[in-house]
Enzyme design. Structure first.
Site, short mmCIF file in Angstrom:
data_model
loop_
_atom_site.label_atom_id
_atom_site.label_comp_id
_atom_site.label_asym_id
_atom_site.label_seq_id
_atom_site.Cartn_x
_atom_site.Cartn_y
_atom_site.Cartn_z
N ASP A 199 21.18 39.68 10.08
CA ASP A 199 21.71 38.31 9.97
C ASP A 199 23.24 38.41 9.94
OD1 ASP A 199 20.30 35.42 8.80
OD2 ASP A 199 22.49 35.62 8.73
N THR B 135 12.25 26.98 17.22
CA THR B 135 11.80 25.76 17.90
C THR B 135 12.90 25.33 18.87
OG1 THR B 135 10.62 25.14 15.91
CG2 THR B 135 11.01 23.39 17.51
N LEU C 144 4.39 27.78 10.48
CA LEU C 144 4.20 27.89 9.02
C LEU C 144 4.78 26.70 8.28
CD1 LEU C 144 7.06 28.84 7.57
CD2 LEU C 144 6.36 31.07 8.41
N PHE D 296 -2.24 14.06 6.27
CA PHE D 296 -1.00 13.49 6.81
C PHE D 296 -1.06 11.97 6.95
CE2 PHE D 296 2.40 16.54 7.68
CZ PHE D 296 1.78 17.63 7.08
N CYS E 34 12.39 20.54 9.54
CA CYS E 34 11.68 20.57 10.83
C CYS E 34 11.37 19.19 11.40
CB CYS E 34 10.40 21.37 10.69
SG CYS E 34 10.71 23.11 10.42
N ARG F 19 16.81 19.87 2.57
CA ARG F 19 17.31 19.35 3.86
C ARG F 19 16.61 18.03 4.18
NH1 ARG F 19 16.33 24.33 7.72
NH2 ARG F 19 14.61 24.59 6.27
C1 UDX Z 1 6.25 21.20 9.17
C2 UDX Z 1 4.94 21.52 9.92
O1 UDX Z 1 3.84 21.11 9.12
C3 UDX Z 1 4.88 23.00 10.23
O2 UDX Z 1 3.71 23.28 10.98
C4 UDX Z 1 6.12 23.38 11.04
O3 UDX Z 1 6.13 24.77 11.29
C5 UDX Z 1 7.38 23.01 10.28
O4 UDX Z 1 7.35 21.62 9.94
P1 UDX Z 1 7.09 21.55 6.66
O5 UDX Z 1 8.40 20.99 7.10
O6 UDX Z 1 7.05 22.77 5.80
O7 UDX Z 1 6.19 21.90 7.94
O8 UDX Z 1 6.36 20.39 5.84
P2 UDX Z 1 5.06 19.47 5.96
O9 UDX Z 1 4.06 19.95 4.99
O10 UDX Z 1 4.64 19.29 7.36
O11 UDX Z 1 5.65 18.10 5.38
C6 UDX Z 1 6.74 17.45 6.04
C7 UDX Z 1 7.14 16.21 5.30
O12 UDX Z 1 6.15 15.20 5.46
C8 UDX Z 1 7.35 16.35 3.79
O13 UDX Z 1 8.52 15.66 3.44
C9 UDX Z 1 6.11 15.69 3.19
O14 UDX Z 1 6.38 15.16 1.92
C10 UDX Z 1 5.86 14.59 4.20
N1 UDX Z 1 4.48 14.11 4.23
C11 UDX Z 1 3.46 14.99 4.52
C12 UDX Z 1 4.18 12.77 3.97
O15 UDX Z 1 5.09 11.96 3.70
N2 UDX Z 1 2.88 12.35 4.00
C13 UDX Z 1 1.86 13.20 4.31
O16 UDX Z 1 0.71 12.73 4.33
C14 UDX Z 1 2.15 14.55 4.56
#
Ligand code: UDX
Length: 432
Positions: free
Chosen positions: A30, A121, A150, A248, A259, A328
């Site tokens: 890094d 990505t 992940l 979700f 992400c 973030r």
């Molecule tokens: C996401 C993708 O799930 C993952 O596959 C990809 O590699 C990276 O982006 P992540 O950012 O770790 O992963 O979080 P995730 O669990 O997807 O949640 C994202 C956001 O959505 C969170 O702020 C969570 O609170 C929100 N969320 C999730 C909701 O508001 N409602 C839901 O029902 C589910």
């Protein structure tokens, strides 16, 4: 196998440590010398359940090494590029400059028969462009694009047992080594060997779909607010149909993190470049619905508080989701910041994200103790659904606050239990 991981962020550090724990000899590079020093000393620069213990064990077995010197990768058979592609400062597109720099530096020192694996990505078309660079330079190095799915908070399990492996390559034979590498530790994971654009698109399409589900239910939540419907019952009742699925469909203050928000914006920007803005115009609406969820939460708070000046608001949660210290684009932190800017006496608690929140937004008040956070509050807002908050005893904590009013921004609390204990509950998409 001797492998390298370039970029020690959430994705790179997790991938490197997990691969080292499987016995591979891993070199992590890094450009951030502070991050490298921390990792060398056994400290993760972020919180991820189970990863710190794994780091200690791979440092002990010496299967991992950390450096800022790119020439250390010269003997590696596979070089994983795990470089961040954040939102561009000037617009909504992804900033690929760090990734491109890393690609060039890896190429300048990698073994000629090695494989470069992009895990970042990227906008569709990027891998093909990098592959052209390889062929212009008459390099024998093979390029694979292998998006990572992940989830923060579940990163270790998702790395050891990914739900799918996607490998983009110029020809299927180019993907064989990487496919075998993954099969060696996760033999039952379905593999999709495809071309570069498909591999890139699988990642952004998956994130766009997840964002769509969340914003869809938050749109329903807006309609529920206006009509007296209950969005949580609605989500249960539509989600029971397995063509739709309940996951979700958690209505509330919406998605954040490193992400989903930036990926849907970068996808929109790329579609515009391709002259296909109309195809993804719906994502722009979903981004707006997501941002509106935050302002709707602020509006609920202001309606409750009247003039917010000097009124104590206890904020439970700063991370964008539980089991993470990542702030973030965190809805929780943005809501806290907005209320503080409006003059409320905001106090923020989080089990893991206080340091990262304080670094990002230094002028908020942070408090480690939940009790102190709640003490004298005129409004309590649960904004990140940590178990620490879900398991609070409403009867016990009611004595701490000045006004027992709680906004459940994630729709996770047992409403009846809290109401019976004397609390007034508020939420988005349901009248309680
Ligand atoms: C996401 C993708 O799930 C993952 O596959 C990809 O590699 C990276 O982006 P992540 O950012 O770790 O992963 O979080 P995730 O669990 O997807 O949640 C994202 C956001 O959505 C969170 O702020 C969570 O609170 C929100 N969320 C999730 C909701 O508001 N409602 C839901 O029902 C589910």
């Amino acid at each position: 196998m001797k492998i390298s991981v370039i970029g020690a962020g959430y994705l790179g550090a997790t991938h490197a440590i997990c691969m080292a724990s499987l016995g591979h000899e891993v070199v992590v590079v890094d450009v951030d010398s502070e991050k490298i020093a921390l990792l060398k000393g056994g400290t993760l620069p972020f919180f991820e359940p189970g990863l710190s213990e794994l780091l200690s064990s791979v440092l002990e077995t010496k299967t991992i090494s950390f450096t800022t010197d790119i020439t250390a990768i010269s003997e590696c058979a596979i070089n994983f590029l795990c470089i961040g592609t954040p939102q561009n400062r000037e617009g909504i597109a992804a900033d690929l400059s760090a990734l491109e720099r890393a690609f060039d530096s890896v190429l300048s020192v990698a073994k000629s028969d090695s494989i470069i694996v992009g895990k970042s990505t990227v906008p569709v078309g990027t891998a093909q462009r990098l592959a052209r660079e390889l062929s212009n330079k008459k390099s024998d190095t093979t390029l694979n694009w292998n998006p990572e799915f992940l989830r923060e908070g579940h990163a270790v399990a998702d790395t050891f047992e990914p739900n799918r492996i996607v490998i983009g390559a110029l020809a299927p034979s180019d993907a064989r080594v990487l496919a075998d590498f993954y099969r060696s530790f996760s033999p039952n994971t379905p593999q999709f060997i495809t071309n570069f654009p498909t591999a890139e698109l699988v990642k952004v399409a998956a994130n766009a779909f997840l964002a769509t589900k969340i914003s869809f239910i938050n749109a329903m939540s807006e309609i529920a607010d206006a009509t007296g419907a209950d969005v949580t019952v609605l989500a249960d009742a539509i989600g029971i149909d397995d063509r739709i699925g309940r996951k979700f469909l958690g209505a509330g203050i919406g998605f954040g993190g490193g992400c989903l928000p930036k990926d849907i914006r970068a996808f929109l920007a790329r579609a515009d470049e391709l002259g296909l803005g109309e195809s993804l115009a719906f994502l722009q609406e979903f981004d707006l619905i997501n941002q509106r969820a935050r302002s709707r939460a602020v509006a609920v708070a202001l309606k409750e508080l009247g003039n917010p000046k000097g009124k104590k608001v206890a904020i439970l949660g700063a991370a964008f989701k539980p089991e993470s210290d990542d702030v973030r684009d965190s809805p929780a932190l943005e809501i806290a910041q907005t209320l503080a800017a409006l003059g409320a006496d905001v106090v923020v608690n989080d089990p893991r994200a206080l340091a990262s929140a304080a670094e990002k937004v230094p002028d908020l008040t942070y408090e480690e103790s939940i009790t102190q956070t709640l003490q004298g509050a005129e409004l309590t807002m649960l904004l990140t659904e940590w178990n620490e908050y879900r398991s609070l005893d409403p009867e016990k904590v009611i004595g701490l606050v000045k006004t027992p009013t709680l906004f459940d921004g994630r729709n996770v609390l047992d409403v009846g239990k809290w109401q019976t204990a004397g609390w007034k509950l508020l939420a988005l998409g349901r009248s309680l």
